[in-house]
Design an enzyme around this catalytic site. Structure first.
Site, PDB file in Angstrom:
ATOM      1  N   LYS A   1       6.913 -43.695 -56.105  1.00 53.56           N
ATOM      2  CA  LYS A   1       7.600 -44.497 -57.129  1.00 53.56           C
ATOM      3  C   LYS A   1       8.873 -43.793 -57.605  1.00 53.56           C
ATOM      4  O   LYS A   1       9.850 -44.460 -57.987  1.00 53.56           O
ATOM      5  CB  LYS A   1       6.660 -44.751 -58.311  1.00 53.56           C
ATOM      6  CG  LYS A   1       5.411 -45.540 -57.963  1.00 53.56           C
ATOM      7  CD  LYS A   1       5.734 -46.916 -57.416  1.00 53.56           C
ATOM      8  CE  LYS A   1       5.100 -47.173 -56.101  1.00 53.56           C
ATOM      9  NZ  LYS A   1       5.480 -48.463 -55.488  1.00 53.56           N
TER      10      LYS A   1
ATOM     11  N   ARG B   1      26.850 -48.901 -54.698  1.00 52.88           N
ATOM     12  CA  ARG B   1      27.461 -50.014 -53.957  1.00 52.88           C
ATOM     13  C   ARG B   1      28.088 -51.052 -54.892  1.00 52.88           C
ATOM     14  O   ARG B   1      28.572 -52.081 -54.463  1.00 52.88           O
ATOM     15  CB  ARG B   1      26.410 -50.676 -53.074  1.00 52.88           C
ATOM     16  CG  ARG B   1      25.854 -49.752 -51.988  1.00 52.88           C
ATOM     17  CD  ARG B   1      24.596 -50.319 -51.375  1.00 52.88           C
ATOM     18  NE  ARG B   1      24.845 -51.568 -50.668  1.00 52.88           N
ATOM     19  CZ  ARG B   1      23.971 -52.579 -50.603  1.00 52.88           C
ATOM     20  NH1 ARG B   1      22.801 -52.490 -51.225  1.00 52.88           N
ATOM     21  NH2 ARG B   1      24.270 -53.663 -49.940  1.00 52.88           N
TER      22      ARG B   1
ATOM     23  N   HIS C   1      14.052 -55.184 -62.852  1.00 52.17           N
ATOM     24  CA  HIS C   1      14.151 -54.092 -61.877  1.00 52.17           C
ATOM     25  C   HIS C   1      13.915 -52.734 -62.545  1.00 52.17           C
ATOM     26  O   HIS C   1      13.100 -51.929 -62.083  1.00 52.17           O
ATOM     27  CB  HIS C   1      15.533 -54.142 -61.220  1.00 52.17           C
ATOM     28  CG  HIS C   1      15.785 -53.048 -60.238  1.00 52.17           C
ATOM     29  ND1 HIS C   1      15.470 -53.152 -58.897  1.00 52.17           N
ATOM     30  CD2 HIS C   1      16.326 -51.801 -60.392  1.00 52.17           C
ATOM     31  CE1 HIS C   1      15.802 -52.027 -58.282  1.00 52.17           C
ATOM     32  NE2 HIS C   1      16.318 -51.200 -59.159  1.00 52.17           N
TER      33      HIS C   1
ATOM     34  N   HIS D   1      10.295 -52.324 -64.116  1.00 51.51           N
ATOM     35  CA  HIS D   1       9.268 -52.093 -63.099  1.00 51.51           C
ATOM     36  C   HIS D   1       9.330 -50.653 -62.572  1.00 51.51           C
ATOM     37  O   HIS D   1       8.304 -49.963 -62.493  1.00 51.51           O
ATOM     38  CB  HIS D   1       9.457 -53.090 -61.959  1.00 51.51           C
ATOM     39  CG  HIS D   1       8.449 -52.956 -60.867  1.00 51.51           C
ATOM     40  ND1 HIS D   1       7.092 -52.900 -61.101  1.00 51.51           N
ATOM     41  CD2 HIS D   1       8.588 -52.862 -59.519  1.00 51.51           C
ATOM     42  CE1 HIS D   1       6.443 -52.783 -59.961  1.00 51.51           C
ATOM     43  NE2 HIS D   1       7.323 -52.745 -58.982  1.00 51.51           N
TER      44      HIS D   1
ATOM     45  N   LYS E   1      13.469 -64.569 -47.395  1.00 51.56           N
ATOM     46  CA  LYS E   1      13.610 -63.749 -48.609  1.00 51.56           C
ATOM     47  C   LYS E   1      12.795 -64.308 -49.772  1.00 51.56           C
ATOM     48  O   LYS E   1      12.106 -63.550 -50.483  1.00 51.56           O
ATOM     49  CB  LYS E   1      15.081 -63.650 -49.013  1.00 51.56           C
ATOM     50  CG  LYS E   1      15.307 -62.794 -50.253  1.00 51.56           C
ATOM     51  CD  LYS E   1      16.781 -62.700 -50.615  1.00 51.56           C
ATOM     52  CE  LYS E   1      16.986 -61.837 -51.857  1.00 51.56           C
ATOM     53  NZ  LYS E   1      18.408 -61.759 -52.237  1.00 51.56           N
TER      54      LYS E   1
ATOM     55  N   GLN F   1       4.898 -61.428 -53.869  1.00 50.43           N
ATOM     56  CA  GLN F   1       4.734 -60.543 -55.017  1.00 50.43           C
ATOM     57  C   GLN F   1       3.943 -61.226 -56.125  1.00 50.43           C
ATOM     58  O   GLN F   1       3.064 -60.617 -56.750  1.00 50.43           O
ATOM     59  CB  GLN F   1       6.104 -60.097 -55.525  1.00 50.43           C
ATOM     60  CG  GLN F   1       6.801 -59.104 -54.603  1.00 50.43           C
ATOM     61  CD  GLN F   1       8.250 -58.861 -54.979  1.00 50.43           C
ATOM     62  OE1 GLN F   1       8.974 -59.793 -55.310  1.00 50.43           O
ATOM     63  NE2 GLN F   1       8.680 -57.617 -54.910  1.00 50.43           N
TER      64      GLN F   1
END
Length: 265
Positions: A123, A136, A146, A149, A203, A210
């Site tokens: 993790k 990026r 995001h 989690h 995708k 999930q």
């Protein structure tokens, strides 16, 4: 020092001194402070990183991303195998609910504890997901979901490695590792280049997978609470609440990314 504060301090020392003997000497497990420090560092980079990159050219990182994502496919696949092999190797292990024996010298239990530990360390490795987004300049990918989690999983799984590295802990980690095989395979293929786009139509099904994962883990955890096999019920309740929060966040993401956007077309 007030009586309440003293009780909290005493409870903290009692909890720290009464972890699972299998993992008590393993790096980073003894106290929560290394984990808290790493999570704090992660959150600091999430906050400062986009500002540092604001006036810089975005990095491509194509080769790095290909290697990183397919390495995580292999690691996640190994963890799926090792979780399943470990629990099947333990005599009379109850797949629906099994407690954690607090023993040090059982090779089979140590094997399960070891893969729990590797899963937890992975993790921290996955923090690179976020760092690559920042480098990026894909800051739209660094959402609350995001960050929540990535940060929370490290704390929750420190608790697992400290007190319950075994038993029913295997189930959610096995499901998550399986999903990550598929998810990082998608990311690895997409990093190869635009020529892969025709083959990456699936995708949205990753998000569905999930969501199915969260529902299965909630059901399994609820059943473990009902069975009451001696596993820490407090952690099972915490896991159920956490899975419910992820389910809500991922449903919201799926609705915005796929349902609402389709209506606008």
């Amino acid at each position: 020092m007030t009586t309440t504060t003293q009780r909290l301090v005493d409870y903290y020392h009692w909890a720290i001194d009464n972890g699972d003997p299998k993992t008590e000497e393993w790096p980073l497990v003894a106290t929560p402070w290394p984990t808290i420090s790493l999570v704090a560092m992660y959150l600091f980079i999430v906050k400062v990183g986009p500002k540092v990159m604001e006036k810089r050219e975005a990095y491509s990182l194509r080769e790095v991303l290909i290697v990183y994502n397919f390495a995580l496919v292999l690691l996640s696949g190994w963890m799926v195998y090792e979780f399943i092999a470990s629990v099947l190797d333990i005599p009379n292990f109850n797949l629906l609910c099994d407690s954690v024996p607090y023993v040090r010298d059982d090779a089979r239990q140590n094997r399960l504890a070891r893969v729990c530990y590797v899963y937890w360390l992975s993790k921290f490795l996955e923090y690179l997901d976020t760092f690559f987004f920042i480098l990026r300049k894909k800051n739209n990918q660094v959402t609350f979901l995001h960050v929540y989690h990535h940060a929370s999983m490290c704390v929750l799984w420190w608790m697992v490695c400290k007190w319950i590295p075994g038993g029913v802990s295997y189930f959610g980690a096995t499901c998550n590792s399986f999903v990550h095989v598929i998810m990082y395979a998608y990311y690895g293929l997409s990093a190869i280049g635009p020529q892969m786009r025709p083959y990456l139509w699936w995708k949205r099904y990753i998000t569905r997978l999930q969501l199915i994962q969260f529902l299965i883990v909630i059901f399994h955890t609820s059943n473990a609470i009902r069975i009451n096999c001696g596993f820490l019920n407090g952690y099972l309740w915490l896991q159920s609440g956490y899975m419910c929060s992820l389910c809500a966040f991922f449903l919201n993401f799926y609705n915005k990314a796929y349902v609402a956007s389709k209506k606008e077309e």
